[in-house]
Write an enzyme that holds these catalytic residues in place. Structure first.
Site, PDB file in Angstrom:
ATOM      1  N   GLN A   1     -10.768  12.194   1.654  1.00 49.97           N
ATOM      2  CA  GLN A   1     -10.140  11.079   1.621  1.00 49.97           C
ATOM      3  C   GLN A   1      -8.885  10.735   0.657  1.00 49.97           C
ATOM      4  O   GLN A   1      -9.283  10.941  -0.546  1.00 49.97           O
ATOM      5  CB  GLN A   1     -11.104   9.905   1.496  1.00 49.97           C
ATOM      6  CG  GLN A   1     -10.586   8.601   1.696  1.00 49.97           C
ATOM      7  CD  GLN A   1     -10.421   8.089   3.180  1.00 49.97           C
ATOM      8  OE1 GLN A   1     -10.892   8.459   4.050  1.00 49.97           O
ATOM      9  NE2 GLN A   1      -9.348   7.206   3.356  1.00 49.97           N
TER      10      GLN A   1
ATOM     11  N   LYS B   1     -16.032   4.878   8.484  1.00 51.82           N
ATOM     12  CA  LYS B   1     -16.179   6.084   9.156  1.00 51.82           C
ATOM     13  C   LYS B   1     -17.580   6.526   9.156  1.00 51.82           C
ATOM     14  O   LYS B   1     -17.944   7.023  10.019  1.00 51.82           O
ATOM     15  CB  LYS B   1     -15.389   7.143   8.424  1.00 51.82           C
ATOM     16  CG  LYS B   1     -13.673   7.086   8.394  1.00 51.82           C
ATOM     17  CD  LYS B   1     -12.874   7.947   7.604  1.00 51.82           C
ATOM     18  CE  LYS B   1     -11.443   7.619   7.561  1.00 51.82           C
ATOM     19  NZ  LYS B   1     -10.562   8.218   6.974  1.00 51.82           N
TER      20      LYS B   1
ATOM     21  N   ASP C   1      -8.969  16.016   9.920  1.00 54.25           N
ATOM     22  CA  ASP C   1      -7.643  15.117   9.805  1.00 54.25           C
ATOM     23  C   ASP C   1      -6.358  15.706  10.375  1.00 54.25           C
ATOM     24  O   ASP C   1      -5.319  15.337  10.691  1.00 54.25           O
ATOM     25  CB  ASP C   1      -7.248  15.153   8.272  1.00 54.25           C
ATOM     26  CG  ASP C   1      -7.984  13.838   7.699  1.00 54.25           C
ATOM     27  OD1 ASP C   1      -8.297  12.709   8.072  1.00 54.25           O
ATOM     28  OD2 ASP C   1      -8.283  13.866   6.572  1.00 54.25           O
TER      29      ASP C   1
HETATM   30  N1  L34 Z   1      -8.009  12.304   4.504  1.00 52.69           N
HETATM   31  N2  L34 Z   1      -7.336   9.928   4.410  1.00 52.69           N
HETATM   32  C1  L34 Z   1      -7.595  11.015   4.978  1.00 52.69           C
HETATM   33  N3  L34 Z   1      -7.789  10.819   6.461  1.00 52.69           N
HETATM   34  C2  L34 Z   1      -7.268   9.244   7.006  1.00 52.69           C
HETATM   35  O1  L34 Z   1      -7.386   9.326   8.231  1.00 52.69           O
HETATM   36  C3  L34 Z   1      -6.950   8.415   5.888  1.00 52.69           C
HETATM   37  N4  L34 Z   1      -6.488   7.215   6.333  1.00 52.69           N
HETATM   38  C4  L34 Z   1      -5.623   6.370   5.741  1.00 52.69           C
HETATM   39  C5  L34 Z   1      -5.856   6.574   4.045  1.00 52.69           C
HETATM   40  N5  L34 Z   1      -6.349   7.988   3.674  1.00 52.69           N
HETATM   41  C6  L34 Z   1      -6.722   8.861   4.583  1.00 52.69           C
HETATM   42  C7  L34 Z   1      -7.557   6.506   6.879  1.00 52.69           C
HETATM   43  O2  L34 Z   1      -8.502   6.691   7.187  1.00 52.69           O
HETATM   44  C8  L34 Z   1      -5.623   5.224   6.076  1.00 52.69           C
HETATM   45  N6  L34 Z   1      -6.729   5.271   6.926  1.00 52.69           N
HETATM   46  C9  L34 Z   1      -7.395   3.944   7.471  1.00 52.69           C
HETATM   47  C10 L34 Z   1      -8.534   3.798   8.398  1.00 52.69           C
HETATM   48  C11 L34 Z   1      -9.199   2.834   8.641  1.00 52.69           C
HETATM   49  C12 L34 Z   1      -8.479   1.622   8.709  1.00 52.69           C
HETATM   50  C13 L34 Z   1      -7.208   1.667   7.778  1.00 52.69           C
HETATM   51  C14 L34 Z   1      -6.862   2.563   7.355  1.00 52.69           C
HETATM   52  C15 L34 Z   1      -9.068   0.231   9.233  1.00 52.69           C
HETATM   53  O3  L34 Z   1     -10.217   0.536   9.796  1.00 52.69           O
HETATM   54  N7  L34 Z   1      -8.447  -0.589   8.920  1.00 52.69           N
HETATM   55  C16 L34 Z   1      -9.133  -2.050   9.321  1.00 52.69           C
HETATM   56  C17 L34 Z   1      -9.121  -3.022   8.145  1.00 52.69           C
HETATM   57  C18 L34 Z   1      -9.821  -2.618   6.846  1.00 52.69           C
HETATM   58  C19 L34 Z   1      -9.648  -3.437   5.809  1.00 52.69           C
HETATM   59  O4  L34 Z   1     -10.181  -4.752   5.824  1.00 52.69           O
HETATM   60  O5  L34 Z   1      -9.126  -3.267   4.571  1.00 52.69           O
HETATM   61  C20 L34 Z   1      -8.228  -2.538  10.553  1.00 52.69           C
HETATM   62  O6  L34 Z   1      -8.685  -3.389  11.246  1.00 52.69           O
HETATM   63  O7  L34 Z   1      -6.899  -2.002  10.594  1.00 52.69           O
END
Ligand code: L34
Length: 245
Positions: A58, A14, A81
């Site tokens: 988060q 982010k 959010d």
């Molecule tokens: N307050 N908490 C708040 N807002 C959110 O919107 C989130 N979330 C979830 C967890 N807690 C939160 C996120 O941002 C899940 N989440 C999130 C964001 C980004 C990715 C996954 C979950 C992401 O970019 N995932 C990558 C892989 C990352 C890795 O290698 O672990 C992907 O390509 O899917």
């Protein structure tokens, strides 16, 4: 707050996205033993800070913190959010400022397939407040016929097999297999599960499902990055809202 390794990865992504597009970001990494009162104080401080237009706490938070209490303390006009009850209520009515990032990202992905949601059988597997429930509402706004499935659903496969559009957010690795999917369906995988061998997989068994679906999102590289893109969109919107206050 605390030292959740997944949260660290997501928060870093982010911050990187903010830097890339020219949004100033501030990180407050609080130790796990911070009290609820101290966290509330920080939220209050940021609510009142004029150069902060968006606030994101988060999740998950450590067990001694009541997440609802914290979310309720965020100024709804800075709630990028869209987790605050005021924003949740606005989504229900269909007249909103912010959409929750993950369901909004899913809608963008569906939109890119060129498929019109109107009249389609949409099945959402999972009923969380941050994904399943708002996801169902956004599909309904686009005139889908929406079914929400959960752990008490009887004969899940029979329901998922009806879906023209299937969104899965249950948090169980590779739970939905190809034989539970209608041929030609659009399949969106919101899951993010780390296997023992460190491999990251979704809630859909990609190999079998990709043979049946007409379009399917991978994990990683699917919904996750879209969540971050939608957060950027909400933050720009919140800056505009702040400037008009
Ligand atoms: N307050 N908490 C708040 N807002 C959110 O919107 C989130 N979330 C979830 C967890 N807690 C939160 C996120 O941002 C899940 N989440 C999130 C964001 C980004 C990715 C996954 C979950 C992401 O970019 N995932 C990558 C892989 C990352 C890795 O290698 O672990 C992907 O390509 O899917």
């Amino acid at each position: 707050m605390g030292d959740d390794p997944a949260s660290r990865v997501y928060v870093n992504s982010k911050k990187k996205a903010c830097a890339e597009i020219g949004i100033k970001s501030e990180e407050y990494a609080l130790p796990a033993e911070t009290t609820e009162e101290q966290l509330l104080e920080l939220v209050q401080k940021l609510n009142n800070k004029p150069d902060i237009s968006g606030i994101l706490v988060q999740l998950p938070l450590p067990k001694h913190i009541n997440e609802e209490t914290i979310i309720n303390a965020i100024d709804p006009s800075k709630d990028v959010d869209a987790f605050h009850p005021m924003n949740v209520g606005k989504i229900m009515i269909g007249n909103f400022d912010f959409l929750p990032c993950t369901p909004a990202g899913v809608m963008e992905l569906i939109n890119e397939t060129g498929i019109d949601v109107a009249g389609k059988e949409c099945v959402v597997v999972g009923r969380s407040n941050i994904v399943g429930k708002p996801q169902a509402m956004l599909l309904l706004h686009k005139h889908g016929t929406v079914t929400i499935c959960h752990s008490r659903t009887k004969n899940l496969a029979a329901v998922t097999k009806r879906a023209d559009i299937l969104v899965v957010a249950v948090g169980i690795a590779e739970f939905i297999k190809g034989d539970m999917i209608k041929p030609g369906a659009v399949v969106i995988d919101v899951g993010m599960n780390r296997l023992e061998n460190k491999k990251l997989v979704g809630d859909v068994h990609f190999e079998s499902a990709s043979k049946v679906a007409s379009a399917i999102t991978p994990v990683p590289g699917g919904v996750g990055p879209m969540t971050i893109a939608m957060l950027m969109k909400n933050t720009v919107k919140s800056a505009i809202i702040q400037s008009e206050k």
